[in-house]
Design a protein around this motif. Sequence first.
Motif, PDB file in Angstrom:
ATOM      1  N   TRP A   1      44.713  41.565  40.319  1.00 29.30           N
ATOM      2  CA  TRP A   1      45.008  42.822  39.625  1.00 29.30           C
ATOM      3  C   TRP A   1      44.992  42.626  38.117  1.00 29.30           C
ATOM      4  O   TRP A   1      44.510  43.487  37.378  1.00 29.30           O
TER       5      TRP A   1
ATOM      6  N   VAL B   1      40.948  41.522  37.025  1.00 28.47           N
ATOM      7  CA  VAL B   1      39.753  42.209  37.515  1.00 28.47           C
ATOM      8  C   VAL B   1      39.097  43.028  36.411  1.00 28.47           C
ATOM      9  O   VAL B   1      37.859  43.139  36.354  1.00 28.47           O
TER      10      VAL B   1
ATOM     11  N   SER C   1      35.271  42.613  35.075  1.00 26.02           N
ATOM     12  CA  SER C   1      34.360  43.762  35.153  1.00 26.02           C
ATOM     13  C   SER C   1      33.639  44.002  33.837  1.00 26.02           C
ATOM     14  O   SER C   1      32.503  44.505  33.834  1.00 26.02           O
TER      15      SER C   1
ATOM     16  N   CYS D   1      35.830  42.457  43.321  1.00 26.62           N
ATOM     17  CA  CYS D   1      36.416  43.703  42.809  1.00 26.62           C
ATOM     18  C   CYS D   1      35.901  44.009  41.405  1.00 26.62           C
ATOM     19  O   CYS D   1      35.628  45.169  41.076  1.00 26.62           O
TER      20      CYS D   1
ATOM     21  N   ILE E   1      33.857  47.392  40.382  1.00 26.65           N
ATOM     22  CA  ILE E   1      34.302  48.256  39.279  1.00 26.65           C
ATOM     23  C   ILE E   1      33.194  48.419  38.247  1.00 26.65           C
ATOM     24  O   ILE E   1      32.943  49.512  37.741  1.00 26.65           O
TER      25      ILE E   1
ATOM     26  N   GLY F   1      38.083  37.395  45.458  1.00 26.73           N
ATOM     27  CA  GLY F   1      38.537  38.781  45.399  1.00 26.73           C
ATOM     28  C   GLY F   1      38.394  39.376  44.012  1.00 26.73           C
ATOM     29  O   GLY F   1      37.979  40.529  43.858  1.00 26.73           O
TER      30      GLY F   1
END
Length: 282
Positions: free
Chosen positions: A147, A150, A154, A72, A76, A68
């Motif tokens: 959260w 991520v 990115s 994600c 992003i 995940g």
Amino acid sequence: MLLPSFIGVGLFLIVPVFAVLVLSFTEWNLISPPHWVGFDNYISISSDPEFWRSIFTTAVFSVLAIPGAIVCGLLIALGLNRRLPGSRFLQLCFVLPWIAAPLSLGIVWSWLLAPRTGLINNVLGTTTAWMSNESTALPVVAFVYIWQNVGYISLFFLAALQAIPASIYEAAVLDGAGAVRRLFSITLPLIRPTTFFVLVTSLIGSFQVYDLVFGLTGGNPGYPSGTTDIIAARIYSAAFTSPSIGEASTMAVILTIVVVAITVAQQRYFRSRITYEMSDER
């Protein structure tokens, strides 16, 4: 010029590694002198079902969190790479959770997830005890981990995307390749080195998670009913709660062997699938 760095690496990385290895063959409670016990700790830990349950719980957490976080983070990065207005500000916002202390983030999220007074339940109109339910506790920890990390992931993907020569995409567009075809035929293959790096570092980081779980569970890692009993918490408990430095060191050595084995397997899988050089030929 390099001597200060070598001293730091030696004192805070190499020496502790060898110290843990030596202590794993001893019995020590931090008070009395260490007592050499040979492989007794390894035999005891290897036959302890609670230890292997912690390994399994950590593995499940990694399976829930790492895919995940990577997906994600890539999405992003793809959005930020479009350089739309406000991208710089959004990039800063995504990275802020990673900069913050994991323990404080865990405490804040425990408040947000509180059954009656938490913001999330108030918004949803429920009184769900997220961290008291055996079926939701570990997924919630994985969600908070995603959260938190991520934005960090990115950044690596964004750097990799910006290193791809624009001429490759221009040629693909001229050949009639759509956005989806360009993503799977150009972008993903060319960022495989970054994907490998992110995957390995995320795996190692997921096996070291402790303070985030500590904050989310109110200082009781493993709650409820051992569903959040990750291996880092068990090592910490063995070392400073029991205390049994020898057993904790043994678990740390076994964990290191497991992580190294998984990392080597990943390296062998990616070795023949990684593209390291890109050239912008005109």
